[in-house]
Design a protein around this motif. Structure first.
Motif, short mmCIF file in Angstrom:
data_model
loop_
_atom_site.label_atom_id
_atom_site.label_comp_id
_atom_site.label_asym_id
_atom_site.label_seq_id
_atom_site.Cartn_x
_atom_site.Cartn_y
_atom_site.Cartn_z
N ASP A 14 76.37 -79.63 -77.26
CA ASP A 14 76.50 -80.17 -75.90
C ASP A 14 77.84 -79.76 -75.29
O ASP A 14 77.90 -79.37 -74.10
N LEU A 15 78.90 -79.84 -76.06
CA LEU A 15 80.22 -79.45 -75.57
C LEU A 15 80.25 -77.96 -75.22
O LEU A 15 80.81 -77.57 -74.20
N TRP A 16 79.64 -77.16 -76.09
CA TRP A 16 79.59 -75.71 -75.80
C TRP A 16 78.82 -75.46 -74.50
O TRP A 16 79.27 -74.69 -73.64
N SER B 135 81.94 -77.37 -89.46
CA SER B 135 82.86 -78.48 -89.67
C SER B 135 82.15 -79.81 -89.47
O SER B 135 82.35 -80.78 -90.22
N ALA B 136 81.29 -79.88 -88.46
CA ALA B 136 80.51 -81.10 -88.22
C ALA B 136 79.57 -81.37 -89.39
O ALA B 136 79.47 -82.50 -89.88
N PRO C 29 73.86 -85.10 -86.00
CA PRO C 29 74.16 -85.55 -84.63
C PRO C 29 75.49 -85.01 -84.11
O PRO C 29 75.60 -84.64 -82.94
N ALA C 30 76.51 -84.93 -84.98
CA ALA C 30 77.79 -84.37 -84.56
C ALA C 30 77.65 -82.89 -84.25
O ALA C 30 78.29 -82.37 -83.32
N ALA C 31 76.81 -82.18 -84.99
CA ALA C 31 76.59 -80.76 -84.72
C ALA C 31 75.91 -80.58 -83.36
O ALA C 31 76.26 -79.68 -82.58
N GLU D 248 72.39 -66.53 -82.85
CA GLU D 248 72.27 -66.35 -84.30
C GLU D 248 72.93 -67.50 -85.07
O GLU D 248 72.39 -67.96 -86.07
N VAL D 249 74.08 -67.96 -84.59
CA VAL D 249 74.78 -69.06 -85.28
C VAL D 249 73.93 -70.33 -85.24
O VAL D 249 73.75 -71.02 -86.25
N VAL D 250 73.41 -70.65 -84.06
CA VAL D 250 72.62 -71.88 -83.91
C VAL D 250 71.31 -71.78 -84.69
O VAL D 250 70.88 -72.74 -85.35
N LEU D 251 70.69 -70.61 -84.66
CA LEU D 251 69.44 -70.42 -85.38
C LEU D 251 69.66 -70.51 -86.90
O LEU D 251 68.89 -71.14 -87.62
#
Length: 423
Positions: A393-395, A377-378, A386-388, A411-414
């Motif tokens: 950071d929030l997570w 979404s970001a 930057p929003a991603a 896996e999602v972040v990678l």
């Protein structure tokens, strides 16, 4: 030309495409739509006469995010990048350093491959040198001559003629208009043209902004057969038009590069393509911001470069460099500082620590989770990296509801950001 090694990119459950991107010609953020499940991208590559600096890395990492987003939407991504392995700056540097121009081009292209591999950038499907496309360049310039969209200019220091693109004739016979791609007015283009490789004062040209298509052979310069053009070598802008049109659909989805390519390079690459086959080159144009050092644009001519290879050599984790780049929006100019690099390292460490505290769970979700939706979404809003990162950071702080296991988070972040949170 050989590309570089592909990084590991985990497959994610596909999320419907909803990407909006800022398009330079329209001066607005617009929706992008794939055609039959295919998204296509051409990003202008390096002229390999020096090492990869942060300005280069900024461009290729941000377009890497675009490729990753499209893949996460389940799209078939067709990606092409060129290498300008014959051009004046390369020949000039080879002469200065007393190195054969071919050796210089190959050594710097190899260093670029190593930097891209270290940064986790997905390689293009076609990594194409200008030299290998010279026969196709000759074919296109000869066609432009037949259509009276190119003309010869006598060269006093060569046996044959140079050939130029006729801007006025192209405007009259095609759908392209000067300034329609780079979105500059005539006065701005006249100022930029000589700064970016143009020769407005060349005697015999019909318009000062007419770009070079084919340079007749000069003593001591490399040269190739040019058919009816005579021996010589390509001008700059024609190579990308030729490469893109032979490897991607017309028009392809996005043409990308640094903001210094808006004019003349992207302007005339698009003009050449439209003149050659009557079709627009690309549906949209993305131009990444410039990276500076101490308030000045980072460039080889100024000598104020922060090289990716030098950062790596001193022990900087390439992932920290990637985080630093993604901390800045793709179309915003920014400056490198050691403080910002340290902040990027601290940020990465906080995410890695949070992953270590995330529990594993049996099984693997077959549908997108909260974190994937939040990151995509970001990114869907003008590829807002930057929003991603703020979402990460929030997570990490526990403020984002996410039921994913540690493996799924990694896996999602990678997959989406090219950042590996595993220590």
């Amino acid at each position: 030309m050989r590309s570089w090694s592909a990084p590991t990119v985990p497959a994610l459950p596909p999320v419907p495409e909803s990407l909006e991107l800022y398009d330079t010609p329209r001066g607005a953020t617009v929706s992008t739509t794939s055609t039959q499940g295919i998204a296509s991208l051409y990003v202008c590559g390096i002229t390999p006469y020096d090492a990869t600096h942060l300005g280069h890395a900024n461009t290729y990492v941000h377009f890497d995010i675009l490729v990753r987003y499209w893949r996460a939407c389940g799209l078939d991504v067709q990606y092409v990048q060129n290498v300008t392995d014959i051009d004046d700056p390369l020949l000039e540097r080879a002469t200065e350093t007393h190195v054969d121009w071919r050796e210089l081009a190959e050594s710097q292209t190899q260093l670029f491959r190593e930097d891209m591999t270290a940064l986790g950038v997905i390689p293009p499907d076609h990594f194409v040198g200008a030299v290998e496309m010279i026969p196709a360049v000759v074919e296109d310039v000869e066609q432009l001559l037949v259509r009276e969209l190119a003309y010869p200019v006598p060269a006093a220091d060569a046996v044959g003629d140079d050939y130029y693109f006729d801007v006025s004739a192209a405007e009259q016979s095609t759908g392209w208009r000067l300034g329609s791609i780079g979105a500059y007015d005539r006065s701005a283009m006249e100022e930029l043209f000589p700064q970016r490789g143009g020769d407005p004062d060349r005697p015999g040209k019909r318009d000062p902004l007419d770009p070079l298509l084919w340079r007749a052979a000069r003593d001591g310069e490399p040269q190739w057969p040019g058919g009816q053009l005579g021996e010589g070598r390509p001008g700059w802008h024609i190579e990308c038009s030729v490469i893109a049109r032979r490897h991607l659909p017309a028009p392809f989805t996005v043409q990308g590069g640094g903001s210094d390519l808006r004019f003349p390079h992207h302007e005339f690459s698009a003009a050449h393509a439209t003149a050659a086959d009557g079709k627009p080159l690309a549906e949209g144009y993305m131009h990444t911001g410039m990276v500076g050092l101490t308030g000045e644009k980072m460039s080889k001519s100024r000598g104020n470069l922060v090289l990716v290879s030098q950062l790596r050599a001193r022990g900087t984790d390439p992932q920290v460099i990637r985080v630093l780049i993604l901390s800045n929006h793709w179309r915003v100019d920014w400056s490198y500082t050691e403080t910002a690099l340290k902040a990027a390292g601290d940020r990465l460490a906080s995410w890695q620590s949070a992953l270590q505290d995330t529990a594993e769970q049996p099984g693997h979700s077959a549908s997108p989770g909260d974190l994937q939706y939040a990151l995509m979404s970001a990114l869907a809003g003008d590829l807002n990296s930057p929003a991603a990162l703020d979402t990460l950071d929030l997570w990490a702080a526990g403020h984002l509801a996410a039921s994913a296991s540690a493996t799924e988070v990694r896996e999602v972040v990678l997959a989406l950001l090219g950042i590996d949170l595993a220590v």
